[in-house]
Design a protein around this motif. Structure first.
Motif, PDB file in Angstrom:
ATOM      1  N   MET A  52     -11.275 -15.258   6.484  1.00 35.00           N
ATOM      2  CA  MET A  52     -10.284 -14.577   6.546  1.00 35.00           C
ATOM      3  C   MET A  52     -10.117 -13.364   5.941  1.00 35.00           C
ATOM      4  N   THR A  53      -9.553 -12.367   6.476  1.00 35.91           N
ATOM      5  CA  THR A  53      -9.211 -11.212   5.863  1.00 35.91           C
ATOM      6  C   THR A  53      -7.719 -11.028   5.550  1.00 35.91           C
ATOM      7  N   VAL A  54      -7.708 -10.485   4.444  1.00 36.51           N
ATOM      8  CA  VAL A  54      -6.074 -10.295   3.753  1.00 36.51           C
ATOM      9  C   VAL A  54      -5.856  -8.948   3.373  1.00 36.51           C
ATOM     10  N   ARG A  55      -5.026  -8.276   4.149  1.00 37.20           N
ATOM     11  CA  ARG A  55      -4.705  -6.852   3.835  1.00 37.20           C
ATOM     12  C   ARG A  55      -3.297  -6.802   3.318  1.00 37.20           C
ATOM     13  N   LEU A  56      -3.201  -6.225   2.071  1.00 33.31           N
ATOM     14  CA  LEU A  56      -1.888  -6.180   1.467  1.00 33.31           C
ATOM     15  C   LEU A  56      -1.532  -4.714   0.754  1.00 33.31           C
ATOM     16  N   VAL A  57      -0.361  -4.573   0.623  1.00 29.80           N
ATOM     17  CA  VAL A  57       0.068  -3.349  -0.480  1.00 29.80           C
ATOM     18  C   VAL A  57       1.020  -4.078  -1.213  1.00 29.80           C
ATOM     19  N   ILE A  58       1.019  -3.560  -2.581  1.00 28.74           N
ATOM     20  CA  ILE A  58       1.933  -4.160  -3.443  1.00 28.74           C
ATOM     21  C   ILE A  58       2.670  -2.883  -3.779  1.00 28.74           C
ATOM     22  N   PHE A  59       4.069  -2.949  -3.946  1.00 26.51           N
ATOM     23  CA  PHE A  59       4.916  -1.895  -4.172  1.00 26.51           C
ATOM     24  C   PHE A  59       5.763  -2.190  -5.345  1.00 26.51           C
ATOM     25  N   GLY A  60       6.480  -1.270  -5.897  1.00 22.66           N
ATOM     26  CA  GLY A  60       7.360  -1.239  -7.152  1.00 22.66           C
ATOM     27  C   GLY A  60       7.484  -0.247  -7.853  1.00 22.66           C
ATOM     28  N   ARG A  61       8.429  -0.081  -8.506  1.00 23.53           N
ATOM     29  CA  ARG A  61       8.837   0.926  -9.561  1.00 23.53           C
ATOM     30  C   ARG A  61       7.551   0.841 -10.436  1.00 23.53           C
ATOM     31  N   GLN A  62       7.428   2.087 -11.120  1.00 25.78           N
ATOM     32  CA  GLN A  62       6.505   2.313 -12.033  1.00 25.78           C
ATOM     33  C   GLN A  62       6.929   1.227 -13.099  1.00 25.78           C
ATOM     34  N   GLY A  63       5.806   0.506 -13.773  1.00 25.61           N
ATOM     35  CA  GLY A  63       6.341  -0.377 -14.817  1.00 25.61           C
ATOM     36  C   GLY A  63       6.790  -1.827 -14.242  1.00 25.61           C
ATOM     37  N   ALA A  64       6.934  -1.950 -13.071  1.00 27.87           N
ATOM     38  CA  ALA A  64       7.333  -3.254 -12.237  1.00 27.87           C
ATOM     39  C   ALA A  64       6.108  -4.303 -12.519  1.00 27.87           C
ATOM     40  N   GLY A  65       4.905  -4.271 -13.055  1.00 26.20           N
ATOM     41  CA  GLY A  65       3.994  -5.093 -13.248  1.00 26.20           C
ATOM     42  C   GLY A  65       2.972  -5.174 -11.909  1.00 26.20           C
ATOM     43  N   LYS A  66       2.999  -4.096 -11.196  1.00 28.77           N
ATOM     44  CA  LYS A  66       2.110  -4.033 -10.028  1.00 28.77           C
ATOM     45  C   LYS A  66       0.690  -4.461 -10.336  1.00 28.77           C
ATOM     46  N   GLY A  67       0.439  -3.796 -11.255  1.00 25.89           N
ATOM     47  CA  GLY A  67      -1.162  -3.989 -11.676  1.00 25.89           C
ATOM     48  C   GLY A  67      -1.569  -5.192 -12.274  1.00 25.89           C
ATOM     49  N   THR A  68      -0.572  -5.972 -13.046  1.00 26.18           N
ATOM     50  CA  THR A  68      -1.068  -7.219 -13.392  1.00 26.18           C
ATOM     51  C   THR A  68      -1.062  -8.336 -12.140  1.00 26.18           C
ATOM     52  N   GLN A  69       0.018  -8.060 -11.520  1.00 25.82           N
ATOM     53  CA  GLN A  69       0.178  -9.110 -10.373  1.00 25.82           C
ATOM     54  C   GLN A  69      -0.952  -8.693  -9.166  1.00 25.82           C
ATOM     55  N   ALA A  70      -1.270  -7.445  -9.098  1.00 19.32           N
ATOM     56  CA  ALA A  70      -2.480  -7.204  -8.015  1.00 19.32           C
ATOM     57  C   ALA A  70      -3.768  -8.123  -8.630  1.00 19.32           C
ATOM     58  N   VAL A  71      -3.823  -8.171  -9.937  1.00 16.75           N
ATOM     59  CA  VAL A  71      -4.975  -8.794 -10.489  1.00 16.75           C
ATOM     60  C   VAL A  71      -4.841 -10.342  -9.944  1.00 16.75           C
ATOM     61  N   ASN A  72      -3.586 -10.991  -9.984  1.00 19.90           N
ATOM     62  CA  ASN A  72      -3.473 -12.330  -9.613  1.00 19.90           C
ATOM     63  C   ASN A  72      -3.838 -12.387  -8.203  1.00 19.90           C
ATOM     64  N   ILE A  73      -3.352 -11.549  -7.363  1.00 16.70           N
ATOM     65  CA  ILE A  73      -3.683 -11.573  -6.265  1.00 16.70           C
ATOM     66  C   ILE A  73      -5.130 -11.644  -5.649  1.00 16.70           C
ATOM     67  N   VAL A  74      -5.906 -10.609  -6.511  1.00 13.45           N
ATOM     68  CA  VAL A  74      -7.395 -10.779  -6.344  1.00 13.45           C
ATOM     69  C   VAL A  74      -7.780 -12.010  -6.831  1.00 13.45           C
ATOM     70  N   ASN A  75      -7.314 -12.625  -7.826  1.00 12.88           N
ATOM     71  CA  ASN A  75      -7.879 -13.911  -8.143  1.00 12.88           C
ATOM     72  C   ASN A  75      -7.561 -15.067  -7.303  1.00 12.88           C
ATOM     73  N   THR A  76      -6.520 -14.806  -6.447  1.00  9.91           N
ATOM     74  CA  THR A  76      -6.238 -15.797  -5.539  1.00  9.91           C
ATOM     75  C   THR A  76      -6.770 -15.644  -4.220  1.00  9.91           C
ATOM     76  N   TYR A  77      -7.036 -14.458  -3.665  1.00 10.17           N
ATOM     77  CA  TYR A  77      -7.464 -14.256  -2.378  1.00 10.17           C
ATOM     78  C   TYR A  77      -8.839 -13.711  -2.352  1.00 10.17           C
ATOM     79  N   GLY A  78      -9.664 -13.302  -3.364  1.00  5.47           N
ATOM     80  CA  GLY A  78     -10.673 -12.647  -3.397  1.00  5.47           C
ATOM     81  C   GLY A  78     -10.885 -11.311  -2.753  1.00  5.47           C
ATOM     82  N   VAL A  79      -9.747 -10.609  -2.659  1.00  9.96           N
ATOM     83  CA  VAL A  79      -9.631  -9.382  -2.036  1.00  9.96           C
ATOM     84  C   VAL A  79     -10.143  -8.396  -3.238  1.00  9.96           C
ATOM     85  N   ALA A  80     -10.193  -7.049  -2.646  1.00 19.23           N
ATOM     86  CA  ALA A  80     -10.603  -5.956  -3.659  1.00 19.23           C
ATOM     87  C   ALA A  80      -9.304  -5.385  -4.097  1.00 19.23           C
ATOM     88  N   HIS A  81      -9.272  -4.940  -5.465  1.00 23.31           N
ATOM     89  CA  HIS A  81      -8.243  -4.137  -5.942  1.00 23.31           C
ATOM     90  C   HIS A  81      -8.372  -2.999  -5.641  1.00 23.31           C
TER      91      HIS A  81
END
Ligand code: ADP
Length: 186
Positions: A1-30
């Motif tokens: 399965m290919t998962v294609r996502l965009v994470i959005f949010g204000r600066q400081g919303a925690g996008k980077g941290t949560q993107a890493v959690n997404i990477v660990n869950t789905y094995g996608v590229a950050h």
């Protein structure tokens, strides 16, 4: 399965941290445009030398440069195979249109808006101490977010791709909320 996502949010919303959690869950590229630009600044590449002052002032790097970097990165095997989470891109309508253009028939699965109030993101950025986290830099970036990036959310909302996730709480709380919301959308 290919998962294609965009994470959005204000600066400081925690996008980077949560993107890493997404990477660990789905094995996608950050794919973080901020991280790619900071690496170019550090390596003093021609692009990095150009981007340095723009970033320090809290302004946006030109669409052509950013669109070029992302188009190339999306062609790498990890992004075409397992998929990707884009973090910090697209943040203008021009970038959003360019993205849909490069993806062609490889549609996005979801665009997640990590929602954190203005007062909270300002406090978080003031405590993290990155080179562009000066009072002026923070104010400028948040202003550009409202002007340039907010319309991108509406653009994806109209396409039925927008998923809003409450970004307040501990990292674990936000992460479980986020993964549940993505799973529901896949
Ligand atoms: P923040 O979300 O706090 O702005 P980022 O790491 O995403 O942090 O971006 C840092 C800086 O890099 C931005 O202020 C901007 O100068 C530049 N940048 C990152 N992504 C983009 C983009 N998609 N378009 C234009 N400039 C970008």
């Amino acid at each position: 399965m290919t998962v294609r996502l965009v994470i959005f949010g204000r600066q400081g919303a925690g996008k980077g941290t949560q993107a890493v959690n997404i990477v660990n869950t789905y094995g996608v590229a950050h794919i973080s445009t901020g991280d790619m630009l900071r690496a170019a600044v550090k390596a003093e590449t021609p692009m990095g030398l150009k981007a340095k002052a723009v970033m320090r002032a809290g302004n946006l790097v030109g669409d052509d440069i950013i669109n070029g970097i992302v188009a190339e990165r999306l062609q790498e095997d990890d992004a075409t195979g397992p998929g990707f989470v884009l973090d910090g891109y697209p943040r203008t309508i021009n970038q959003a249109e360019a993205l849909l253009d490069f993806l062609g028939d490889n549609h996005l699965d979801a665009v997640i808006d990590l929602d954190v109030p203005l007062e909270e993101v300002t406090a978080r950025m003031k405590s993290r101490g990155r080179a562009d986290d000066t009072d002026d830099g923070i104010a400028r970036r948040l202003d550009l977010y409202e002007q340039e990036t907010r319309p991108v959310l509406d653009f994806f909302k109209e396409k039925g791709l927008l998923v809003t996730v409450d970004g307040l709480g501990t990292e674990e709380e936000v992460s479980s909320r986020l993964i549940a919301a993505i799973n529901e959308h896949l």
